[in-house]
Design a protein around this motif. Sequence first.
Motif, PDB file in Angstrom:
ATOM      1  N   PRO A   1     -44.255  22.917 -33.529  1.00 19.91           N
ATOM      2  CA  PRO A   1     -43.378  23.403 -32.465  1.00 19.91           C
ATOM      3  C   PRO A   1     -41.913  23.118 -32.779  1.00 19.91           C
ATOM      4  O   PRO A   1     -41.563  22.029 -33.226  1.00 19.91           O
ATOM      5  N   THR A   2     -41.070  24.131 -32.573  1.00 19.51           N
ATOM      6  CA  THR A   2     -39.664  24.025 -32.922  1.00 19.51           C
ATOM      7  C   THR A   2     -38.804  24.406 -31.723  1.00 19.51           C
ATOM      8  O   THR A   2     -38.972  25.491 -31.157  1.00 19.51           O
ATOM      9  N   LEU A   3     -37.907  23.501 -31.356  1.00 16.45           N
ATOM     10  CA  LEU A   3     -36.973  23.732 -30.271  1.00 16.45           C
ATOM     11  C   LEU A   3     -35.583  23.850 -30.869  1.00 16.45           C
ATOM     12  O   LEU A   3     -35.151  22.998 -31.631  1.00 16.45           O
ATOM     13  N   ARG A   4     -34.879  24.943 -30.520  1.00 16.85           N
ATOM     14  CA  ARG A   4     -33.495  25.114 -30.949  1.00 16.85           C
ATOM     15  C   ARG A   4     -32.612  25.052 -29.709  1.00 16.85           C
ATOM     16  O   ARG A   4     -32.869  25.742 -28.721  1.00 16.85           O
ATOM     17  N   LEU A   5     -31.591  24.216 -29.779  1.00 14.50           N
ATOM     18  CA  LEU A   5     -30.672  24.037 -28.660  1.00 14.50           C
ATOM     19  C   LEU A   5     -29.269  24.457 -29.070  1.00 14.50           C
ATOM     20  O   LEU A   5     -28.919  24.422 -30.240  1.00 14.50           O
ATOM     21  N   ARG A   6     -28.482  24.819 -28.072  1.00  9.74           N
ATOM     22  CA  ARG A   6     -27.094  25.179 -28.306  1.00  9.74           C
ATOM     23  C   ARG A   6     -26.233  24.295 -27.403  1.00  9.74           C
ATOM     24  O   ARG A   6     -26.377  24.327 -26.187  1.00  9.74           O
ATOM     25  N   LEU A   7     -25.376  23.492 -28.018  1.00  8.95           N
ATOM     26  CA  LEU A   7     -24.432  22.680 -27.265  1.00  8.95           C
ATOM     27  C   LEU A   7     -23.227  23.544 -26.919  1.00  8.95           C
ATOM     28  O   LEU A   7     -22.764  24.342 -27.736  1.00  8.95           O
ATOM     29  N   ARG A   8     -22.712  23.377 -25.699  1.00  2.56           N
ATOM     30  CA  ARG A   8     -21.592  24.183 -25.211  1.00  2.56           C
ATOM     31  C   ARG A   8     -20.389  23.290 -24.912  1.00  2.56           C
ATOM     32  O   ARG A   8     -20.537  22.085 -24.723  1.00  2.56           O
ATOM     33  N   GLY A   9     -19.248  23.908 -24.809  1.00  2.00           N
ATOM     34  CA  GLY A   9     -18.038  23.204 -24.421  1.00  2.00           C
ATOM     35  C   GLY A   9     -17.628  22.174 -25.457  1.00  2.00           C
ATOM     36  O   GLY A   9     -17.810  22.366 -26.655  1.00  2.00           O
ATOM     37  N   SER A  10     -17.088  21.068 -24.992  1.00  2.00           N
ATOM     38  CA  SER A  10     -16.581  20.051 -25.912  1.00  2.00           C
ATOM     39  C   SER A  10     -17.694  19.377 -26.700  1.00  2.00           C
ATOM     40  O   SER A  10     -17.418  18.671 -27.664  1.00  2.00           O
ATOM     41  N   CYS A  11     -18.954  19.582 -26.282  1.00  2.00           N
ATOM     42  CA  CYS A  11     -20.080  18.944 -26.983  1.00  2.00           C
ATOM     43  C   CYS A  11     -20.495  19.718 -28.236  1.00  2.00           C
ATOM     44  O   CYS A  11     -21.223  19.188 -29.074  1.00  2.00           O
ATOM     45  N   ASP A  12     -20.044  20.949 -28.348  1.00  2.00           N
ATOM     46  CA  ASP A  12     -20.388  21.765 -29.513  1.00  2.00           C
ATOM     47  C   ASP A  12     -19.824  21.111 -30.768  1.00  2.00           C
ATOM     48  O   ASP A  12     -18.609  20.943 -30.894  1.00  2.00           O
ATOM     49  N   GLY A  13     -20.679  20.692 -31.662  1.00  2.00           N
ATOM     50  CA  GLY A  13     -20.264  20.069 -32.912  1.00  2.00           C
ATOM     51  C   GLY A  13     -20.049  18.570 -32.826  1.00  2.00           C
ATOM     52  O   GLY A  13     -19.715  17.938 -33.823  1.00  2.00           O
TER      53      GLY A  13
END
Length: 144
Positions: A119-131
């Motif tokens: 099982p693979t979960l892909r998440l996307r961080l948004r705002g200032s948390c991206d990177g």
Amino acid sequence: MAGQETGERIETLLDELAQQAGPEARDTADELVRSLVEFYGEGLARAVRLLGAAPQGADPLAVLTADELVSDLLILHDLHPEDTATRVGRALDKVRPYLGSHAGDVEVAGLDLEAREGPTLRLRLRGSCDGCPSSTQTVRWTIE
């Protein structure tokens, strides 16, 4: 496999391991078995305590899944009443206040339960948390 048969099978496998890899490997395997028995014993003891202390009419599965250890054991054996996406959503809800305090957020970019590597979960961080490495690690620990 019945309980006694399982116990006998474990003993046979431990003996085979000792013959193939030596007594040190057998000692390590014995410790592993003791640790697993202790782990499952604690899970069962908790389940009994939780159900015994539950208010009259409480949903037994809700009582059991509210405890992290028991819930993890239910997940491990595919007995948890909630699906993976629901559990992931709840875990993300736990970390969102932290991310929000840093002007960030997280969203599910994909959940593949049939992936060849598991099982693979892909998440996307948004705002200032991206990177941001600390945000990434916080989300990873929470989900795992």
